[in-house]
Design an enzyme around this catalytic site. Sequence first.
Site, PDB file in Angstrom:
ATOM      1  N   HIS A 124       0.831  -1.205   0.000  1.00 18.66           N
ATOM      2  CA  HIS A 124       0.000   0.000   0.000  1.00 18.66           C
ATOM      3  C   HIS A 124       0.871   1.263   0.000  1.00 18.66           C
ATOM      4  O   HIS A 124       0.637   2.194  -0.768  1.00 18.66           O
ATOM      5  CB  HIS A 124      -0.925  -0.058   1.232  1.00 18.66           C
ATOM      6  N   GLU A 127       2.350   1.662  -3.304  1.00 16.27           N
ATOM      7  CA  GLU A 127       1.361   2.205  -4.249  1.00 16.27           C
ATOM      8  C   GLU A 127       1.363   3.742  -4.163  1.00 16.27           C
ATOM      9  O   GLU A 127       1.318   4.442  -5.175  1.00 16.27           O
ATOM     10  CB  GLU A 127      -0.027   1.644  -3.913  1.00 16.27           C
ATOM     11  N   HIS A 128       1.437   4.263  -2.940  1.00 17.22           N
ATOM     12  CA  HIS A 128       1.476   5.720  -2.775  1.00 17.22           C
ATOM     13  C   HIS A 128       2.783   6.304  -3.324  1.00 17.22           C
ATOM     14  O   HIS A 128       2.784   7.321  -3.997  1.00 17.22           O
ATOM     15  CB  HIS A 128       1.368   6.089  -1.291  1.00 17.22           C
ATOM     16  N   GLU A 225      -4.159   7.215   7.107  1.00 17.19           N
ATOM     17  CA  GLU A 225      -5.237   6.626   6.308  1.00 17.19           C
ATOM     18  C   GLU A 225      -5.723   5.329   6.958  1.00 17.19           C
ATOM     19  O   GLU A 225      -6.921   5.093   7.079  1.00 17.19           O
ATOM     20  CB  GLU A 225      -4.716   6.339   4.891  1.00 17.19           C
TER      21      GLU A 225
HETATM   22 ZN   LIG Z   1      -3.948   4.724   0.275  1.00 10.99          ZN
END
Ligand SMILES: [Zn+2]
Length: 1030
Positions: A124, A127-128, A225
């Site tokens: 994750h 991905e950022h 997040e």
């Molecule tokens: Zn995210």
Amino acid sequence: MLSRSKLLRSAHLKILRSRLITSCFKSVSTFMEISGDEAMKTSHKQVNMPSVIHQREYKYAEGKVYHGFRCERVEHISDFELTSFTLRHEGTGTELWHIDRNDANKVFSISFRTTPFDSTGLPHILEHLVLCGSKKYPVRDPFFKMLNRSVATFMNAMTGPDYTIYPFSTMNEMDYRNLQHIYLDAVFRPNLTYLDFLQEGWRLENEDIHDQSTPIVIKGVVYNEMKGAFSENAQVFGQNLLNNILPDHTYGHVSGGNPLEIPNLSHIELVDFHRKYYHPSNSRIYSYGLLDLSKTLAILDNEYLSEQSCIDNSFSLTPQQERWVQPRNVHIFSRLDNMGATIDRQNQIAIALLMCDATNIQENFELQVLSEILIRGPNSVLYKNIIEPNFSGGYNQSTGYLSDTKDTAFVVGLQDIRVENFTKFIELFDKTISKAMNDGFESQHVESVLHNLELSLKHQSPYFGNTLLFNSTALWNHEGDIVSNLRVSEMISRLRARISQNKSYFQDKIKQYLVNNNHRLTLTMSPDGLYEKTFKVAELEQLNQKLKALNTEMLEKIYENAFMLDAFQKAKPNSDVLPCLTINDVIDPPKRPKIFIQSIQNVQTQICKVSTNDITYFKCLFNITGLSQEETMLLPLFCNVISVMGTSKYNYRELDKLILSKTGGIDFKFNLIEDVKDAKSYWLSVMMTTHALDKNIPDMFGLCQELIHNFRFDDLDRLKMLIQNYISNMSVGVASSGHLYAMLGATALVSNAGKLKSLLSGVDHIEFMKNFVQNTNMVEVGDKLRLIGTKLFNKSNLRGAINCTESYFPLAVSHYRNFLEALPSFEKNKKSSKIHFYDPSCQHYVMNIPVNYCAKAFFAAPYMHQDHPTLRVLAKLLSAKYLLPVVREQNGAYGAGAKISTDGIFSFYSYRDPHSSKTLHVFEKTYDWLRSERQMIDEQSIFEAKLGVLSQLDSPIAPGNIGVDYFLYEVSPEYFEKYRSRMLSVTIEDLQDAIEKYFRKPSSHYGKCILGPANKHLDLETSKKWKIIV
Ligand SMILES: [Zn+2]
């Protein structure tokens, strides 16, 4: 996250993005911003109409090589009128799946199999980071920057349990190529710098970076997040279900990241992971729509693949889960939800059974059908025996067929249930399943489920290419046969044949998978008053561990890094390297089919003749007059239950069966619409929506008529159950859509119409319903609902809309005439209510969550006011140049923005925000920023903002939905085009005028609203008096 009802309604076209996917808050919203709420909900319902391809010659033949790609398989799939091409890059083994279809909304995506081995959130965070700049485009967050340089209809990146996917769609060819370059460069050549890692992943930093004496805390975008994600109990439950039913390999971990483990990840691990997992051999590329594939192949081969070698990608494969020899039970704790049910009922339970390998497509398809038959609607046995006894708040969000993983699972769970009823649920589940195994199902029920599936194949969705991608991603990731999986009609016929040959076909499946299956998990969850505290203690413990290891030099480094990061964030982005469309690329409005208005039986009827794939779509709008205040408040409930209570002719089971076997459902929805000309008045209406295959149109109108004439609310036990489930389902969504609720809450403080909206759909509505149910007996509730119906369904209050194929139109109209003829008619009394505005005020809904949702709303100008297009451009500009950089990038909120709705309300919002008063202060400073950054408002930035608005105005619409805005708002297509061209011609001077007019002085009608944790300093921090709602 999709709602449960949707989950249960779409057996085959299964869930696009299940609850397991961490998706970034970047999707492009739609067309007319109806209300925030609406826009979000409808965004995926509208699409362009793909039509039939006749006898096309294809350039790509099996066995031939094109730009380094060998074409391996070509197949035409008649169910969806598409041709599928499977190609493989000879050098790297990269698979490319191209879907040729006559659809203007083109899709591109690249995905990687990313299997985490811990819960640090590595895939994750990667991905950022991938989106923080690449070799060719060294620009942070190119997605956000491109949102305003493109007319993408969808742009996102998502981390699933064992894959990461980067998809986008657009109707513009130039745009498609621009975005394709950015996506490819981002994933294959990202910069992955250490500073980006600190910003996006996690870092230690002084609370105030300018003051070394303030305590050191953990910060980071993904860190925040995930804290936000785990504040939603439904998400916690779903995540634990996955981790516990498939515990042995990658699914035992949290791919999005557990906030308590994220700080164990290092930058170097992330860079290594990228090198290994983002290799072309481990990637899958998808392209869809009417486009020149050879260009894509050439770019891929020349720029990214030709220099790479082929590696064995089996290291990233997820093995099948070893089956258990005995069932397991797991109990977990959740946060106490102060918006939810009473504390004794805030528990959840689910039974999950492991099914089969995802790549066994026919078996999976049949098990999905079986799960629909078992779970969905009042004719299914689980609904009858578990939901109807009414000891819970209905199915929970995890219920359904889980098909995102290597082994699929069948899940049935309940929300809002007392602990003492856990055993009852388990006993009822077992009894029901074993009875179904012995008795089988009523054939009519099975037929209605299959009919619904067949109808869904014909129903055109505007984001078909996106849906197809999401529905295929997991299967593709596990190397399943995605092409054969599209042959749905064949799978249905195969299933029908098996059922007719073997009367106990489903019973055998139940025996195999649901009865004799030891791989069964019972997961229970209860609230813990100390949940938040326990988390904080653990968080502090972890922080202390980290701090203990620090020496003076490292402390100094932390202090320095914070400055570097701060400077880095505030530096002017060099967006100029990003491609951008020009005005010529977008000047022409999309061609939409014509809309006609005709009076039929004295009823104003809107007609759209369009290719609908043999489906007729029908909408009916009843204006509401003469309801009391209380009746008005009950409208949402009325709409929610009217079609599921039965009629005087059919009980609710019979009615459900008929509706399912003849139509795509009959839905009712209330609307509050402000006058878009002057915002001086508003009116309420209820819209009935349905569609059916042309051959079933007489039945469709018959059923609508039956509902309108013979509705009933006298089965009080059923009504009571439906109301309880209604309230439970409402409170589930608050945390995930907190920004929408905050905006509604702020709008409620601006005018009486806004107040009513919030009472009908905001947090206030949940409270109203809870109180109402407590203080009213069911007989009275039933009577009140009945009275609403008698006042509502009236021919003289009505407008109709029909979208259907030209050739079917005369027949559709003749059935429509009969329908109208039979409607009751009494005196016409179309009345609107006056809008009046309030003095400014502030409201804080205290919620037991660790993040805030902040909003400010003020009245500016409604849709048809000449300033509206200018303000819309300004809202985009503010979002891109001011709110996102400050509230998201610098202050760590997950999302932020500004918008203006058709009713003239201009709103600011933040999403999963660590701050509250600080963010409100940013909203307040808008005018100062606009003044001091005057030079930033140049031709280019205005054009970018216009593109942002255009991607909403021009977004694809499904044939069944063409004209829906005209129908609701009575804004003609001609006016819409005028609005579009006026928006495109907004100048710097227009913007400057609007800034002075609307932002210099605080509006005399504004409201501020926060959803978030208690904050006793709020009055002091904001110099305002806050109304606290606990
Ligand atoms: Zn995210």
